[in-house]
Design an enzyme around this catalytic site. Structure first.
Site, PDB file in Angstrom:
ATOM      1  N   HIS A  23      32.723  38.706  99.285  1.00  0.00           N
ATOM      2  CA  HIS A  23      33.193  40.568  99.106  1.00  0.00           C
ATOM      3  C   HIS A  23      31.797  40.361  99.889  1.00  0.00           C
ATOM      4  CE1 HIS A  23      30.763  43.699  97.391  1.00  0.00           C
ATOM      5  NE2 HIS A  23      32.168  44.195  97.641  1.00  0.00           N
ATOM      6  N   CYS A  58      21.628  66.827 123.642  1.00  0.00           N
ATOM      7  CA  CYS A  58      20.365  65.993 123.412  1.00  0.00           C
ATOM      8  C   CYS A  58      20.012  66.724 122.088  1.00  0.00           C
ATOM      9  CB  CYS A  58      19.523  66.859 124.638  1.00  0.00           C
ATOM     10  SG  CYS A  58      18.876  68.172 124.066  1.00  0.00           S
TER      11      CYS A  58
END
Length: 907
Positions: free
Chosen positions: A485, A862
Site C-alpha cells: 500500500h 499570470c
C-alpha cells in the site's frame, strides 16, 4: 471457489482477439423497464456480460475481469454488481432495487454450475471474494473481504474437499478477522493481539482452533451477536459494507487529493475464491508489465508462496522478487510471462496484474492500468511511441500534468559523506529529509503547527493513513514490498518512499525507533531517505536538482509541436528565471518588482521613500534604489536572451514595507531626518482598515508618479545595456497593476511614454516595449473596451480577480474553504484552480470587449492558477495567447497546453 478445475493453464492455447471485442455471451438482455433492469453482470473464461469499455458501469475491476474473460484468460468466474446500484443505494436510504437480490441469487447459481461447488454447502462449499472497484483506480481506499462463505459447518467441508485441515482452519481464521474488521468495524489491532499471543505457531492446528474461538468471542463482545453463520447474510452484510466504504473518510480524502469527481460510486465484484495458501505449489502475487518506478521494459513484481493476496498488498509479509519464480515455479513463471505480453499488447498500456496460483494452476484476479512514478510515466509513454504501440498524441494525453512536478524532486548530492542507518526497498523515487513521525496523525498535528519537513515512519501504512501520507515529505515502513500500500500510494503521490526496511523496530509507546539494535532514534529526530536507492541516512543531507532524462526531453519536444499557448513564468530572482528558462519558459510573464525591495540592503531605503515628507526626499531615496533595479532587470534580460519580460510596477499596499520594531523605526528616522513623533504620526496615518483594497497598485502612481518613473528608467536603461551585450533586441512589457478605469491607465501610460522617449536613442529598434495592464478587478473586466484604448496587452491577475469576484480573502479563506469543498459549494479551492463559472466569465467578457477595441491585443493569464491543468485548458479554449506560472509549474503548463490543443482537435 475453483477447486474442481484441475486443468493446467500451461497446456491451454489461447489466441488474442482484436482489441475491440464484442461479448462472447450475453446472459441477459438489457431492459428499459426498471423492474427488469440488469443489475448483475457475469463473467467467466470465454464469456462475459460486459467488456473493458464499461468501466463507468462495472468499475475498473469488473471491466478488467470481463475483458480478460473475453480473451479466454484463466479468470475465476463471478459477477459484478454495477456502480448504478451504489448510486441507487446512496440515493435511497441504503435500500436496493427490488430485483437485485433475485438477480444475484440467479448469478450465484450459474457460478456454482461453472465450479461444481455450492455456496453454503457442507460438502463442497463455494467461497467468494467480495471486492470494491470504482471506474478510477483507488488502491486500498475501499473494502475487501476474502473467504466469504465459511462457517462452523462449511469449514469442515473445505477440510474434506482439500484434505488439508490447517488450510481450512487458517482460511476460516482469516475470514472471521476480515469480516469482523471490514464489515463490523472491529479494530484490527484487537485481532492482532489475539493472533500474536501464539508466537507465530499457527501451523499447530490446536492453536488455530484457539484463535478462531477467541476471534468469535471478540466478535460477540464487540457486536453483541454471534459470528454470522448464514452465508447469504454474510454476503449481504459485506456488499453493504463495500457500498458504504465509498463514503468512508479515506476514500473521500483520496478522491479529493486526486481530484476525482463525477463518479456514480463503486461496483462490487463477487468472485469465486482461488487459494494461494494451499501449500508450496500455491502462491499469490502482484506484477507489473514494466517497472512502475523507472519505466524500464522489464517484468516487475513480487510473489509469496503459500499466501493469500492480502499478505502481499498489505505488506504483512515481505515477498520475493518475481524473478525468483523462474527457479521456484518455472512453468508458472512462463505462463505468467505469456499473459503479461497478452495483456499489455491488448490494452496498449502498462498493466498491474494480481494473480494466484492454486496447486500449480494459474488464475488472474485483476488487471488495471498501472500506477507509476512520474519518471516512469514519461519513459513508458516515449518507449511505447518508439515501439509503435501508441501515437505521440496518445503519449502526451497519458501524462498527468501535475505529476510532472514530481520529476523536479531533488536527489541526494553524491559529493558528500553520509551515515547510513539501514537500507530497504526503493519504492518511490526521490530524496526527502524531515522529522520522524511515528503515525499519520502525528504528521497532521505537526503540519498544522507549521512543520513541513516530515517523514512518516510506521510498521506499514494502511488506507486510513492517507491524509498523513499526503502531508509527509517521505515515507519509511518496516514491512511491505514494492507493491505494498505504501509503495503504490507514494508513487501515485510522487512522494519518496522506502519500504520493507526490516531491521527497524518501532516502539510507539516510547516514541522511538531502534535500527538493527545499533541505533536509537526518537520521534522528531531528522533523517534523510532516498526512494531511488532505498537508503535511510542520518540527519539532513544536501540535495541537488534532478536532471531530466532523454525521454523527458523527447516528450517535451513533442509537446511543443502541439501546444498553441506560450508558457511564461512568474519570477523575479535570477535563480528562478534561469530555472524557468531551463524548464522551457519562453519569457517572464510576471516580474513582481516589490519582491526586489525586501532585500536587507534595500528595505530601509524603501521605507525612507514611502515615509518621506516631500517629493525631494522621496526622489533621493528613489535615486538610491535605481541602480539596484537596473541590475535586477539586466540580469533577467540576459537570462531570457531576447524572450519577452513583463515587468509589473510596484503593486502591494505600502504598509507591507513599513517598520514595526523600534530598531527599524529608529533606522528610518535617522535616514529621513525627521522626529520620532512625526514618524509615529505618519505610521499611524498610513494604517488602512482593508489595505488590499486601499492605496496600492496604480493608485500609488496616481499619487506619487515618481515611483513608476524610477522603475521605467531602470527597465529601459537595463534594456539598453543588455542590448549592447546580447546584440539582439530586448523585449519589455511594462504592466500597470490594479487598474479599474480608463482614466487611470491613460494618465499613467502618458507619463511612462514620455519618460521612455527621453531615455531611448533615436535608433530604438533594438528595444521593443509595450505598455499594458493587469485585469484583476471586476470593473476592469467590464470596462475592458475602454481600457484597451490605452493598453496594448491584458494580463489577467486571477489572484486578485478571484478575491474581488468572490469577496474572499486568499489569506483568510483557508479556515473554511475545505468545508466548502466537502459540501460541494465549490468544486476546488478557487485560488488553486480557476473558478470558470464566475471569474472565468469575467475573463471572457474582458477578452471580448478588449478585442472589440484593439484586435491585436495580447492576452495572458499570470495568476497562481496559471499552472493548474484545468485552468490552462480554460485559457486555451477562450483564446488567450499565453499563461504565466511559477518556475516549477512551467513543465506542467506546457503539457496541459498540448493536451488542451489535442483534445480540441479531437472534438
Amino acid at each position: 471457489m475453483v477447486l474442481s478445475d484441475s486443468r493446467s493453464t500451461q497446456s491451454q492455447k489461447r489466441t488474442l482477439p482484436p482489441t475491440k471485442t464484442k461479448p462472447a455471451t450475453r446472459y441477459n438482455a438489457d431492459q428499459n423497464d426498471e423492474e427488469k433492469k440488469q443489475w448483475v453482470y457475469l463473467f467467466s473464461a470465454g464469456q462475459a456480460d460486459g467488456d473493458g469499455s464499461m468501466k463507468s458501469l462495472l468499475g475498473g475491476k469488473g471491466a478488467g475481469l470481463s475483458e480478460m474473460s473475453l480473451l479466454s484468460l484463466p479468470v475465476p468466474p463471478g459477477l459484478t454488481i454495477p456502480t448504478t446500484v451504489c448510486q441507487y443505494f446512496n440515493e435511497n436510504a441504503q435500500q436496493y432495487p427490488s430485483t437485485l437480490k433475485s438477480q444475484v441469487k440467479s448469478g450465484l447459481r450459474k457460478v456454482e454450475a461453472l465450479t461444481s461447488c455450492k455456496f453454503g454447502d457442507v460438502e463442497k462449499p463455494l467461497l467468494f471474494s467480495v471486492r470494491s472497484g470504482a471506474s478510477v483506480s483507488m488502491p486500498g481506499m475501499m473494502d475487501t473481504v476474502l473467504n466469504l462463505g465459511l462457517n462452523d459447518e462449511t469449514v469442515k467441508g473445505l477440510e474434506k474437499q482439500t484434505n488439508n485441515k490447517y488450510f481450512a482452519l487458517d482460511s476460516y481464521r482469516r475470514f472471521i478477522q476480515m469480516f469482523g474488521n471490514v464489515v463490523m468495524n472491529i479494530d484490527m489491532h484487537k485481532f492482532d493481539q489475539i493472533f500474536s499471543k501464539y508466537d507465530n505457531t499457527t501451523k499447530q492446528q490446536e492453536n488455530l482452533n484457539k484463535i478462531i474461538q477467541e476471534y468469535k468471542l471478540l466478535f460477540k463482545n464487540e457486536t453483541g451477536i454471534d459470528f454470522v453463520q448464514d452465508v447469504y447474510k454474510q454476503l449481504w452484510y459485506t456488499i453493504n459494507a463495500v457500498f458504504k466504504s465509498w463514503n468512508n473518510s479515506r476514500a473521500i480524502t483520496y478522491r479529493k487529493l486526486n481530484n476525482i469527481s463525477s463518479l456514480l460510486g463503486t461496483a462490487v465484484t463477487v468472485q469465486s475464491m482461488v487459494f494461494g495458501n494451499m501449500g508450496e505449489s500455491s502462491a499469490t502475487g502482484v506484477v507489473f508489465t514494466r517497472n512502475p518506478s523507472t519505466g524500464e521494459n522489464i517484468f516487475y513484481g513480487e510473489y509469496l508462496k503459500n499466501a493469500q493476496g492480502e499478505d502481499v498488498v498489505a505488506g504483512i509479509r515481505t515477498p520475493n522478487d518475481i524473478n525468483k519464480m523462474k527457479q521456484d515455479m518455472p512453468k508458472m513463471y512462463d505462463e505468467l510471462l505469456r499473459i503479461r505480453n497478452i495483456l499489455e499488447t491488448h490494452f496498449k498500456e502498462v498493466q498491474d496484474i494480481e494473480f494466484t496460483i492454486q496447486q500449480s494452476t494459474l488464475y488472474i484476479l485483476q488487471t488495471r492500468n498501472a500506477k507509476r512514478s512520474s519518471r516512469a510515466s514519461v519513459k513508458i509513454a516515449v518507449d511505447m511511441v518508439n515501439q509503435g504501440i501508441i501515437s505521440k498524441k496518445e503519449a502526451i494525453l497519458r501524462i498527468d500534468p501535475l505529476s510532472i512536478k514530481n520529476l523536479l524532486h531533488p536527489t541526494i548530492d553524491p559529493n558528500q559523506g553520509y551515515h547510513l542507518y539501514t537500507k530497504g526497498l526503493p519504492a518511490s523515487p526521490g530524496a526527502a529529509f524531515g522529522k520522524i513521525c511515528l503515525s499519520a496523525n502525528k504528521v497532521k498535528e505537526l503540519h498544522e503547527s507549521g512543520e513541513k519537513d516530515l517523514i512518516l515512519c510506521t510498521e506499514e501504512t494502511s488506507p486510513d493513513d492517507i491524509e498523513g501520507m499526503h502531508l509527509s515529505k517521505g515515507m519509511l515502513t518496516k514491512r511491505g514490498g514494492m507493491t505494498s500500500h505504501a509503495a503504490v500510494v507514494a508513487r501515485g503521490m510522487g512522494t519518496p518512499a522506502v519500504t520493507g526496511a526490516g531491521d527497524i523496530q518501532i516502539n510507539i509507546n516510547e516514541k522511538k525507533v531502534i535500527i538493527g539494535n545499533k541505533y536509537e532514534l526518537k520521534e522528531g529526530d531528522i533523517i534523510t531517505i532516498d526512494g531511488s536507492t532505498g537508503e535511510v541516512m542520518k540527519g539532513q543531507l544536501k540535495t541537488i536538482d534532478v536532471t531530466f532524462s532523454s525521454e523527458f526531453d523527447t516528450l517535451m519536444k513533442w509537446i511543443d509541436e502541439y501546444k498553441r499557448l506560450t508558457i511564461l513564468t512568474n519570477a523575479e530572482t535570477p535563480d528562478d528565471v534561469l530555472r524557468a528558462r531551463n524548464f522551457g519558459a519562453k519569457g517572464v510573464g510576471l516580474c513582481r518588482t516589490e519582491h526586489m525591495f525586501f532585500h536587507p540592503q534595500r528595505l530601509p531605503i524603501m521605507r525612507q521613500m514611502i515615509l518621506a515628507n516631500n517629493k525631494e526626499i522621496r526622489n533621493q531615496a528613489l535615486d538610491k534604489l535605481l541602480p539596484f533595479q537596473i541590475k535586477d532587470f539586466e540580469k533577467i534580460f540576459e537570462i531570457m536572451n531576447g524572450h519577452p519580460v513583463t515587468i509589473r510596477f510596484l503593486d502591494p499596499p505600502l504598509h507591507e514595507f513599513l517598520p514595526e520594531s523600534d530598531e527599524d523605526i529608529n533606522q528610518v528616522i535617522e535616514m529621513s531626518n525627521i522626529s520620532k513623533d512625526e514618524m509615529m504620526i505618519k505610521l499611524k496615518n498610513m494604517k488602512e482598515v482593508n489595505p488590499m483594497l486601499g492605496l496600492r497598485g496604480c493608485r500609488v502612481s496616481i499619487l506619487y508618479p515618481e515611483i513608476y518613473m524610477m522603475q521605467t528608467k531602470a527597465a529601459i536603461q537595463a534594456a539598453i545595456q543588455c542590448n549592447l551585450k546580447l546584440k539582439k533586441p530586448v523585449e519589455i512589457n511594462l504592466m500597470v497593476p490594479f487598474i479599474s478605469s480608463e482614466e487611470e491607465i491613460e494618465i499613467i501610460k502618458t507619463q511612462i511614454t514620455k519618460c521612455i522617449e527621453n531615455l531611448l536613442p533615436d535608433d530604438n529598434h533594438q528595444i521593443k516595449y509595450q505598455i499594458g495592464t493587469m485585469i484583476e478587478l471586476p470593473r476592469a473586466a467590464l470596462k475592458a473596451n475602454d481600457i484597451a484604448l490605452h493598453a496594448e496587452f491584458f494580463s489577467f491577475g486571477t489572484n486578485d480577480l478571484t478575491q474581488t469576484c468572490f469577496g474572499l480573502s486568499r489569506d483568510d479563506s483557508s479556515s473554511f474553504i475545505n468545508h466548502y469543498e466537502r459540501n460541494g459549494i465549490v468544486k476546488q479551492d478557487p485560488f488553486v484552480a480557476l473558478d470558470v463559472d464566475g471569474v472565468g466569465e469575467l475573463i471572457k467578457i474582458a477578452i471580448q470587449r478588449g478585442l472589440s477595441t484593439r484586435s491585436d491585443l495580447k492576452l495572458c493569464l499570470c495568476g497562481e492558477q496559471g499552472g493548474h491543468p484545468d485552468s490552462v485548458k480554460f485559457c486555451h479554449n477562450v483564446g488567450l495567447h499565453a499563461v504565466s506560472c511559477s518556475p516549477f509549474l512551467v513543465p506542467v503548463a506546457r503539457i496541459a497546453a498540448a493536451q488542451a490543443a489535442i483534445m480540441q482537435g479531437k472534438s
